[in-house]
Scaffold this motif. Structure first.
Motif, PDB file in Angstrom:
ATOM      1  N   SER A   1       0.594  -1.456   0.225  1.00 44.55           N
ATOM      2  CA  SER A   1       0.260  -0.053  -0.497  1.00 44.55           C
ATOM      3  C   SER A   1       0.763   1.426   0.119  1.00 44.55           C
ATOM      4  O   SER A   1       0.781   2.268  -0.406  1.00 44.55           O
ATOM      5  N   ARG A   2       1.941   1.248   0.584  1.00 43.88           N
ATOM      6  CA  ARG A   2       3.157   2.286   0.536  1.00 43.88           C
ATOM      7  C   ARG A   2       3.075   2.394  -0.515  1.00 43.88           C
ATOM      8  O   ARG A   2       3.516   3.336  -1.318  1.00 43.88           O
TER       9      ARG A   2
ATOM     10  N   GLN B   1       1.017   4.068  -2.916  1.00 45.72           N
ATOM     11  CA  GLN B   1       0.317   5.399  -3.121  1.00 45.72           C
ATOM     12  C   GLN B   1       1.856   6.271  -2.890  1.00 45.72           C
ATOM     13  O   GLN B   1       1.643   7.323  -3.641  1.00 45.72           O
ATOM     14  N   GLU B   2       2.947   6.050  -2.750  1.00 45.51           N
ATOM     15  CA  GLU B   2       4.409   6.865  -3.443  1.00 45.51           C
ATOM     16  C   GLU B   2       4.181   6.619  -5.192  1.00 45.51           C
ATOM     17  O   GLU B   2       4.681   7.962  -4.948  1.00 45.51           O
TER      18      GLU B   2
ATOM     19  N   ASP C   1       1.884   6.837  -6.801  1.00 47.05           N
ATOM     20  CA  ASP C   1       0.249   6.906  -7.280  1.00 47.05           C
ATOM     21  C   ASP C   1       0.045   6.388  -8.410  1.00 47.05           C
ATOM     22  O   ASP C   1      -0.484   6.959  -9.589  1.00 47.05           O
TER      23      ASP C   1
ATOM     24  N   GLU D   1      -6.028  -1.282  -6.040  1.00 41.13           N
ATOM     25  CA  GLU D   1      -6.214  -0.993  -4.851  1.00 41.13           C
ATOM     26  C   GLU D   1      -8.007  -1.638  -4.539  1.00 41.13           C
ATOM     27  O   GLU D   1      -8.054  -1.586  -3.058  1.00 41.13           O
TER      28      GLU D   1
END
Length: 139
Positions: free
Chosen positions: A25-26, A29-30, A32, A50
């Motif tokens: 998940s990180r 996010q990182e 995008d 997701e």
């Protein structure tokens, strides 16, 4: 019309199936992005999106640090080759109601193609076609 190789993204973000869902998940996010290709010994073994996080973690109130990517990934994924016609890739996505395809060349990960890639390609093709028609009508 063209081939998958003409529009595929060669910079695929991957993750080991042994990593934690928190790490995955990180990474999403990182970078995008909305999905990762899951690999084992550099070979694709699944995909994690997701939606997988929502359905298999959040909705079931599980901790992402306690589960591995392998626990929530989708082991089934659709793929095409770089030499696949874009029309065939679109049809495969529509037939399977999916938003992305893995691109394999000789069994190895070569890229990905997404709805966004297809939309950008079709938009530019339409603009070019309209420009050519406009030039032709000026004569």
């Amino acid at each position: 019309m063209g081939y998958v190789r003409d529009i595929m993204n060669k910079h695929v973000v991957t993750i080991s199936k042994e990593k934690s869902c928190l790490e995955a998940s990180r990474l999403l996010q990182e970078k995008d992005i909305s999905f990762l290709v899951v690999v084992e010994q550099n070979n694709p073994v699944g995909i994690i999106t997701e939606a997988d996080f929502v359905r298999k973690l959040v909705a079931q109130d599980k901790k992402p640090s306690e589960l591995k990517v392998a626990d929530i990934m989708s082991p089934k994924y659709r793929w095409v080759e770089p030499t696949t016609a874009i029309e065939d890739a679109v049809q495969k996505m529509l037939n399977n109601n999916i938003r992305r395809l893995i691109v394999l060349e000789e069994g190895k990960l070569a890229g990905v193609i997404t709805q966004t890639d297809l939309a950008a390609y079709l938009r530019s093709k339409l603009l070019i076609d309209e420009t050519i028609r406009g030039i032709g009508s000026e004569d």
